[in-house]
Design an enzyme around this catalytic site. Structure first.
Site, short mmCIF file in Angstrom:
data_model
loop_
_atom_site.label_atom_id
_atom_site.label_comp_id
_atom_site.label_asym_id
_atom_site.label_seq_id
_atom_site.Cartn_x
_atom_site.Cartn_y
_atom_site.Cartn_z
N GLU A 104 0.73 -1.19 -0.10
CA GLU A 104 -0.10 -0.01 0.02
C GLU A 104 0.99 1.08 -0.09
O GLU A 104 1.98 1.25 0.55
CB GLU A 104 -0.64 -0.11 1.10
CG GLU A 104 -1.71 1.26 1.65
CD GLU A 104 -2.94 1.20 0.57
OE1 GLU A 104 -2.44 1.72 -0.77
OE2 GLU A 104 -4.12 1.03 0.79
N ASP A 105 0.46 2.28 -0.43
CA ASP A 105 1.07 3.47 -0.45
C ASP A 105 1.14 4.49 0.84
O ASP A 105 2.04 4.78 1.36
CB ASP A 105 0.62 4.68 -1.63
CG ASP A 105 -0.56 5.02 -1.55
OD1 ASP A 105 -1.52 4.45 -0.64
OD2 ASP A 105 -1.24 5.63 -2.44
N ASP A 108 -3.88 5.71 5.90
CA ASP A 108 -4.29 7.35 6.46
C ASP A 108 -5.47 7.02 7.33
O ASP A 108 -5.18 6.49 8.45
CB ASP A 108 -4.94 7.87 5.18
CG ASP A 108 -5.08 9.48 5.44
OD1 ASP A 108 -5.29 9.72 6.53
OD2 ASP A 108 -5.04 10.13 4.41
N PHE A 157 -1.08 16.08 3.85
CA PHE A 157 -1.60 15.47 2.48
C PHE A 157 -0.30 15.64 1.57
O PHE A 157 0.32 16.51 1.67
CB PHE A 157 -2.66 16.34 1.73
CG PHE A 157 -2.99 15.63 0.58
CD1 PHE A 157 -4.05 14.81 0.53
CD2 PHE A 157 -2.30 16.06 -0.70
CE1 PHE A 157 -4.43 14.06 -0.82
CE2 PHE A 157 -2.72 15.57 -1.76
CZ PHE A 157 -3.81 14.52 -1.72
N ARG A 170 2.55 11.71 -9.14
CA ARG A 170 2.86 10.39 -8.80
C ARG A 170 4.41 10.30 -9.12
O ARG A 170 5.15 9.38 -8.54
CB ARG A 170 2.08 9.26 -9.39
CG ARG A 170 0.74 9.22 -8.89
CD ARG A 170 0.08 7.99 -9.79
NE ARG A 170 -1.47 7.99 -9.37
CZ ARG A 170 -2.02 7.67 -8.50
NH1 ARG A 170 -1.46 6.97 -7.45
NH2 ARG A 170 -3.48 7.89 -8.63
#
Length: 181
Positions: A104-105, A108, A157, A170
């Site tokens: 996963e990136d 959150d 963010f 990205r």
């Protein structure tokens, strides 16, 4: 550096450089190699699109045989979570008795990974672990914890190294946060 986001000018502040990320991936891959060994096949499940760059760099450092699969879930619009999770692509078939490493990136709120883990458990795998480039513990709304974490961050963010803002940025080789200029 500054970028234009809709009608606002945003400051880009680098949190983790390309070198920082490369070094952390080396450390993570060493731990994963130690935990899994080099004999058994590991199913790598990449959460698209955000984890693609991280996963490709990480997987090249793994010593065991791997099968690479992808899944796409959606939960963001712009800079905020919608609260709704959508499985955009189906899960891979036949995960019964397989060892799965979800890449996963970012964890959150935890909503997306919680959703994905519940769906994966229905397939009766041997094991499921999560490796996330970033983790935002203070943003968690669900009781999830990645087994392997690249970096913990505050409630920012972030963009770069696979993470996006409306599909853009990205390709940046670092992770940066955005703040109004």
């Amino acid at each position: 550096m500054q970028i234009q986001v809709n009608d606002s000018l945003m400051n880009v502040n680098v949190l983790f450089s390309e070198a920082d990320i490369r070094e952390r991936i080396k450390q993570l891959s060493e731990q994963i190699n130690k935990d899994y060994g080099t004999e058994n096949t590991l199913i790598i499940l990449i959460v698209l699109h955000g984890a693609l760059l991280f996963a490709s760099d990480l997987v090249r450092n793994l010593g065991m045989p791997t099968e690479i699969e992808t899944v796409r879930i959606k939960s963001y619009e712009g800079t905020s979570s919608t609260g709704n999770i959508t499985l955009v692509t189906p899960l891979p078939k036949d995960l019964t008795d397989k060892q799965i490493l979800v890449i996963e990136d970012i964890v959150d709120t935890g909503r997306s990974i919680d959703f994905l883990l519940k769906e994966l458990r229905k397939t009766n795998p041997k094991s499921i672990k999560v490796c996330s480039l970033l983790d935002k513990p203070e943003a968690h709304e669900f009781p999830v914890k990645a087994d392997y974490v690249g970096f913990e961050i505050a409630k920012h963010f972030v963009i770069g190294y696979g993470l996006d803002l409306d599909g853009k940025y990205r390709n940046l080789p670092y992770v940066a946060d955005l703040k109004k200029a």
